[in-house]
Design a protein around this motif. Sequence first.
Motif, PDB file in Angstrom:
ATOM      1  N   HIS A 127       0.826  -1.216   0.000  1.00  0.00           N
ATOM      2  CA  HIS A 127       0.000   0.000   0.000  1.00  0.00           C
ATOM      3  C   HIS A 127       0.864   1.273   0.000  1.00  0.00           C
ATOM      4  O   HIS A 127       0.536   2.253  -0.673  1.00  0.00           O
ATOM      5  CB  HIS A 127      -0.879  -0.055   1.254  1.00  0.00           C
ATOM      6  CG  HIS A 127      -1.813   1.090   1.441  1.00  0.00           C
ATOM      7  ND1 HIS A 127      -3.048   1.141   0.854  1.00  0.00           N
ATOM      8  CD2 HIS A 127      -1.692   2.236   2.147  1.00  0.00           C
ATOM      9  CE1 HIS A 127      -3.652   2.262   1.205  1.00  0.00           C
ATOM     10  NE2 HIS A 127      -2.857   2.955   1.990  1.00  0.00           N
ATOM     11  N   HIS A 131       1.122   4.509  -2.497  1.00  0.00           N
ATOM     12  CA  HIS A 131       1.086   5.953  -2.200  1.00  0.00           C
ATOM     13  C   HIS A 131       2.247   6.678  -2.892  1.00  0.00           C
ATOM     14  O   HIS A 131       2.059   7.746  -3.473  1.00  0.00           O
ATOM     15  CB  HIS A 131       1.133   6.198  -0.695  1.00  0.00           C
ATOM     16  CG  HIS A 131      -0.226   6.154  -0.034  1.00  0.00           C
ATOM     17  ND1 HIS A 131      -1.291   6.926  -0.438  1.00  0.00           N
ATOM     18  CD2 HIS A 131      -0.694   5.427   1.020  1.00  0.00           C
ATOM     19  CE1 HIS A 131      -2.342   6.684   0.329  1.00  0.00           C
ATOM     20  NE2 HIS A 131      -2.019   5.775   1.216  1.00  0.00           N
ATOM     21  N   SER A 158       0.054   9.630   6.355  1.00  0.00           N
ATOM     22  CA  SER A 158      -1.325   9.134   6.309  1.00  0.00           C
ATOM     23  C   SER A 158      -1.821   8.891   7.721  1.00  0.00           C
ATOM     24  O   SER A 158      -1.193   9.312   8.694  1.00  0.00           O
ATOM     25  CB  SER A 158      -1.371   7.852   5.480  1.00  0.00           C
ATOM     26  OG  SER A 158      -0.736   6.817   6.190  1.00  0.00           O
ATOM     27  N   ASP A 350      -6.809   6.849   0.156  1.00  0.00           N
ATOM     28  CA  ASP A 350      -6.678   5.475  -0.324  1.00  0.00           C
ATOM     29  C   ASP A 350      -7.499   5.265  -1.595  1.00  0.00           C
ATOM     30  O   ASP A 350      -8.647   5.705  -1.670  1.00  0.00           O
ATOM     31  CB  ASP A 350      -7.131   4.509   0.773  1.00  0.00           C
ATOM     32  CG  ASP A 350      -6.136   4.509   1.921  1.00  0.00           C
ATOM     33  OD1 ASP A 350      -5.017   5.015   1.715  1.00  0.00           O
ATOM     34  OD2 ASP A 350      -6.477   4.009   2.997  1.00  0.00           O
TER      35      ASP A 350
HETATM   36 ZN    ZN Z   1      -3.192   4.970   2.748  1.00  0.00          ZN
END
Ligand code: ZN
Length: 384
Positions: A127, A131, A158, A350
Amino acid sequence: MKLLSIETSCDDTAISIMEVTGGATNASFKILANVSNSQINIHQPFGGVYPVLAKREHAKNLPILLEEILKQTKLDKKDKPVDVIAVTYGPGLEMCLWEGIVFAKKLAEEWSAGGRIKKVPVIPVNHMEGHVLSVFGKDKGKFKIPPIKFPMLSLLVSGGHTQLVLTKKPARLNSRSGGWMDYEIIGETLDDAVGEAFDKVARMLELPYPGGPHISKLAEEERQKKNKSIIKFPRPMLYSKNFDFSYAGLKTAVLYFLKKNPKADKAQIALEFENAAIECLTYKTAKATEKYKIKTLIVAGGVAANKHLIRELKKVIKKINPIRGHEGSQRPSASNGTRLLFPTQGLSGDNSLMIGIAGYLNFIKNKKKVPKSETIKATGNLRL
Ligand code: ZN
Ligand code: KG4
């Protein structure tokens, strides 16, 4: 080829399909459809993400979103609609990650059945790498990964992360790194993440979840009124000799201040909290940019939507490169100085497009060694 990407690491269920072509140096993406479902309303009463509810929502929404995206793209579910599937496998809430992974594996199995020669590979995506690479994407139409100048530094901010990540060299095909590029974490938070601090302070101020945008809005209004901050909160670890961060002390300072001054002006608190939280980020980022002679500075993650952060970063970058000057932009320019890249609005929080970008780049890099899908496991604390 067509690529389906899935993101379920926290409280957004997101699926997209892109047409992707090209190799590591000329990868090209065309968004065919992009659908998502935010669970903000469900978690709002709890003031944060409630994992069991989030998992249930992902399970409920994944098939609905798949139907929707196939309808939009006019692709036939029975006729192997895509060639590759990318899915987030960490970091995040493990029970939520599993929902996406199991769904991806099931689709791949279904679309590989019936004596098909070519199986549909499932590409596990970090993930956080998503980003990082989100800054090269758009939320509509077509885009390409531009040539990147190195060294590159990524400030990842985040709800779960605050990290400074150094990438010295471009990706090499078939290198052993766990991602498209090599990532070295040179600094990170020792306690709370910056987004988490925004959310917790927002809760103290009785603002809705997620609190980042609400705090930021109050602070911006206060700045526009030209009101200066009359409160002073600490900037933890500002002058520490490393690139680490700490947000627990700042959060506690707000809590104690509110206990002592229950009638204090919320907008003033929001302004001083945002100033303090952002100053810690920009100060350390500027130091690292100088030390490592950074050519590409990436800011990504939900907090990259914060206007004050981008504005302050532009200022420090100009200071570092006074002659060449520099303008933050989503599109790279030919400047020789440090180039600041941050995601468009639709790609800062996200989303599944960033998972598709990272998934495809990893797929073309490691084509010969696509992992067996049964080996893909949700990894809540996965590191870059
Ligand atoms: Zn995130
Ligand atoms: O990347 P993200 O969508 O999810 C995680 O992977 O955590 O980041 C969400 C975080 C939340 O803490 C939210 O409050 C914060 O990003 N955020 C902001 C802003 N917009 C979102 N924080 C400060 N200012 C904003 N404008």
